[in-house]
Design an enzyme around this catalytic site. Structure first.
Site, PDB file in Angstrom:
ATOM      1  N   GLU A  80      20.887  -2.279  38.237  1.00 28.64           N
ATOM      2  CA  GLU A  80      21.410  -1.698  36.993  1.00 28.64           C
ATOM      3  C   GLU A  80      21.061  -0.202  36.916  1.00 28.64           C
ATOM      4  OE1 GLU A  80      19.705  -4.525  37.342  1.00 28.64           O
ATOM      5  OE2 GLU A  80      20.093  -5.950  35.725  1.00 28.64           O
ATOM      6  N   ARG A  84      23.489   3.118  37.081  1.00 29.71           N
ATOM      7  CA  ARG A  84      23.473   4.143  36.024  1.00 29.71           C
ATOM      8  C   ARG A  84      23.288   5.528  36.632  1.00 29.71           C
ATOM      9  NH1 ARG A  84      20.983   8.245  32.720  1.00 29.71           N
ATOM     10  NH2 ARG A  84      19.094   7.705  33.820  1.00 29.71           N
ATOM     11  N   ARG A  85      22.372   5.661  37.570  1.00 29.44           N
ATOM     12  CA  ARG A  85      22.119   6.980  38.169  1.00 29.44           C
ATOM     13  C   ARG A  85      23.346   7.452  38.958  1.00 29.44           C
ATOM     14  NH1 ARG A  85      16.804   8.102  37.333  1.00 29.44           N
ATOM     15  NH2 ARG A  85      16.960  10.004  38.530  1.00 29.44           N
ATOM     16  N   CYS A 133      16.777  -8.163  33.802  1.00 30.62           N
ATOM     17  CA  CYS A 133      15.384  -8.603  33.707  1.00 30.62           C
ATOM     18  C   CYS A 133      14.801  -8.176  32.361  1.00 30.62           C
ATOM     19  CB  CYS A 133      14.559  -8.036  34.857  1.00 30.62           C
ATOM     20  SG  CYS A 133      14.458  -6.240  34.921  1.00 30.62           S
ATOM     21  N   LYS A 277      16.143  -0.833  29.146  1.00 28.95           N
ATOM     22  CA  LYS A 277      16.924   0.367  29.477  1.00 28.95           C
ATOM     23  C   LYS A 277      18.358   0.242  28.963  1.00 28.95           C
ATOM     24  CE  LYS A 277      14.056   2.125  33.211  1.00 28.95           C
ATOM     25  NZ  LYS A 277      13.931   2.568  34.608  1.00 28.95           N
ATOM     26  N   ARG A 280      18.400   0.923  25.304  1.00 23.59           N
ATOM     27  CA  ARG A 280      18.286   2.369  25.035  1.00 23.59           C
ATOM     28  C   ARG A 280      19.602   3.091  25.315  1.00 23.59           C
ATOM     29  NH1 ARG A 280      13.863   6.757  27.323  1.00 23.59           N
ATOM     30  NH2 ARG A 280      15.377   8.347  27.742  1.00 23.59           N
ATOM     31  N   LYS A 410      15.856  12.154  40.770  1.00 24.39           N
ATOM     32  CA  LYS A 410      15.817  13.092  39.627  1.00 24.39           C
ATOM     33  C   LYS A 410      16.113  14.515  40.087  1.00 24.39           C
ATOM     34  CE  LYS A 410      12.474  11.034  36.365  1.00 24.39           C
ATOM     35  NZ  LYS A 410      12.081   9.787  37.073  1.00 24.39           N
ATOM     36  N   LYS A 445      15.438  19.177  29.853  1.00 21.72           N
ATOM     37  CA  LYS A 445      15.526  17.935  29.065  1.00 21.72           C
ATOM     38  C   LYS A 445      15.120  18.183  27.617  1.00 21.72           C
ATOM     39  CE  LYS A 445      13.876  14.016  30.677  1.00 21.72           C
ATOM     40  NZ  LYS A 445      14.384  12.743  31.207  1.00 21.72           N
TER      41      LYS A 445
END
Ligand SMILES: [Zn+2]
Length: 477
Positions: A80, A84-85, A133, A277, A280, A410, A445
């Site tokens: 998952e 997303r990334r 999970c 996640k 969120r 990242k 950020k």
């Protein structure tokens, strides 16, 4: 317009067409799959075009000690999160196209300076081959899943012993779940286990093992004793400083509705469960803080579709929606959204259950596939295969070098974002990026003010125990 089975089928076909690298060995290794689908209404709104824009596989998560201050390692490689990334990578390229005057499939100019919005008729959907999970994985087994077996005895007494024995076995057991991190043998001290039957969800079950810690000799299937109701379980543990799981038999094993961290290889991780996640992302969007500089509102999934396997609509509702449904005071553009939750009837043939059904002893032990595949709909190097958070196949010596970095790490996503900023004409730069001395990943950020306000509200009202990422891990540039 679309059905859950159609979505599952598109995702499985997409996976099947990918090259072999990073795929599980049939019959011996299993993995999890997730994908982001772009839905585009036709101009007459009678049909919907469906396109996989990001696909991820993976089962692993690294512990705290393996995390990197350079942002060059993938901490969380559950499917998952990989999906997303990969989607962030796709969205960054789509924004790049938009700011540089090329056509974008996704974005059109917004009403605020430097901001973009998703085109009318365009939406995103999330597919995952298994129940995520964490909290969504905790639900009572249905009647057909309850096994005739010996009632539970002396579980509390066994607990400390079990924990002591657990350490070494933990890393492997926790990662050999039928669902992501779902407990099987390790946790089934309080219940029987069925396995090896691909039809288990229809209740056509066989009992292969029963309660290792109870006396197996007591087991008398013909007596038809019935276990107390039991729970499907998750390997993800409650976050520190909050309520712990009661670990009592049956339905009292887990707490529900709480934040959980993923298990690693015998070490605690800092990665929240996929249920947390997804919950969120349901409010803050999937684009992350960096891309939110360019967007007028978050990009949220209109639906979450789960493949065939253990599933509870109620637990999905609780984990992904109810926990945040009361959040108020979100900044402009953000709101409590409710993705539609659906299950497909098609199974991913590389999942744990299916792999177990095809497994022969000569193949050795069944294990989770150690590699994670990321594919995204971008023009350069769409495929990115990693193991232990780095590009698969790099030598130990090369760890920490540029060649070892995943394109969805990242630092690589940050550099793609900086290219987007560099390609944006000054007059079209979002206000939040104007006239500021921003250097590190952390700086960029934090400068995404509206996104950070939304996160503060969500954290305060729904997830006060969400662990903070150590700042020193985010100061790279
Ligand atoms: Zn997960």
């Amino acid at each position: 317009m679309w059905s859950p089975d159609e979505i599952a089928s598109i995702c499985y076909n997409h996976f099947n067409k990918l090259p072999k690298r990073g795929k599980p060995e049939a019959g011996r290794e299993w993995t999890l799959l997730a994908a982001v689908i772009l839905l585009t209404d036709s101009s007459d709104q009678k049909t919907v075009h469906k396109q996989v824009v990001s696909l991820g596989t993976g089962t692993k998560c690294i512990g705290q000690s393996a995390m990197s201050m350079k942002g060059d390692v993938l901490n969380d490689s559950h499917a998952e999160v990989i999906a997303r990334r990969g989607c962030v990578r796709y969205l960054t390229e789509q924004l790049y196209r938009a700011v540089s005057g090329q056509s974008s499939d996704v974005f059109c100019p917004g009403t605020e300076k430097g901001k973009w919005t998703v085109k009318p008729g365009v939406s995103f959907l999330f597919f995952t081959s298994q129940t995520p999970c964490g909290d969504a994985s905790i639900f009572p087994m249905t009647g057909s899943q309850a096994q005739p077996c010996e009632p539970v005895k002396a579980v509390q007494k066994d607990e400390s012993e079990r924990r002591g024995l657990k350490r070494q076995a933990e890393s492997e057991l926790e990662e050999t779940r039928p669902g992501p991190d779902m407990k099987t043998s390790d946790d089934n001290h309080s219940s029987c286990r069925k396995s090896g039957d691909s039809n288990q969800d229809e209740g056509i079950t066989e009992i292969k093992e029963c309660n290792q810690l109870n006396e197996v000799s007591d087991f008398q299937p013909d007596v038809k004793k019935v276990c107390p109701p039991d729970l499907h379980r998750t390997g993800a543990k409650c976050v520190p400083d909050g309520p712990a799981d009661p670990l009592k038999p049956g339905l009292l094993y887990h707490s529900v509705g709480v934040l959980r961290v993923k298990p690693g290889r015998g070490e605690r991780t800092l990665s929240l469960s996929c249920s947390d996640k997804l919950s969120r992302w349901g409010i803050l969007g999937i684009q992350g803080a960096l891309l939110s500089h360019y967007l007028q509102g978050p990009i949220c999934f209109s639906a979450v579709v789960v493949g065939k396997g253990s599933y509870s609509h109620q637990a999905m509702e609780r984990a992904l929606k109810t926990r945040c449904s009361h959040v108020r005071g979100l900044p402009s553009g953000f709101s409590v959204r409710a993705p539609e939750l659906l299950q497909a009837s098609l199974e991913f043939t590389h999942n744990h259950t299916h792999t177990e059904s095809k497994h022969t002893h000569s193949q050795g032990r069944i294990s989770p596939c150690g590699a994670a595949i990321s594919w995204s709909a971008v023009s350069q190097q769409p495929l990115d295969v990693t193991a232990n958070g780095y590009k698969q196949g790099v030598t130990k010596k090369a760890l920490g070098t540029l060649q070892a970095r995943s394109l969805i790490s990242k630092v690589e996503l940050f550099h793609s974002f900086l290219k987007l900023v560099a390609a944006t004409e000054d007059s079209h730069l979002p206000e939040t990026l104007c006239g500021k001395d921003l250097r590190t990943y952390w700086d960029y950020k934090q400068a995404a003010g509206t996104y950070q306000q939304a996160w503060t509200q969500l954290r305060l009202q729904a997830f006060p125990l969400w662990p903070r990422s150590p700042r020193e891990l985010l100061l790279f540039h």
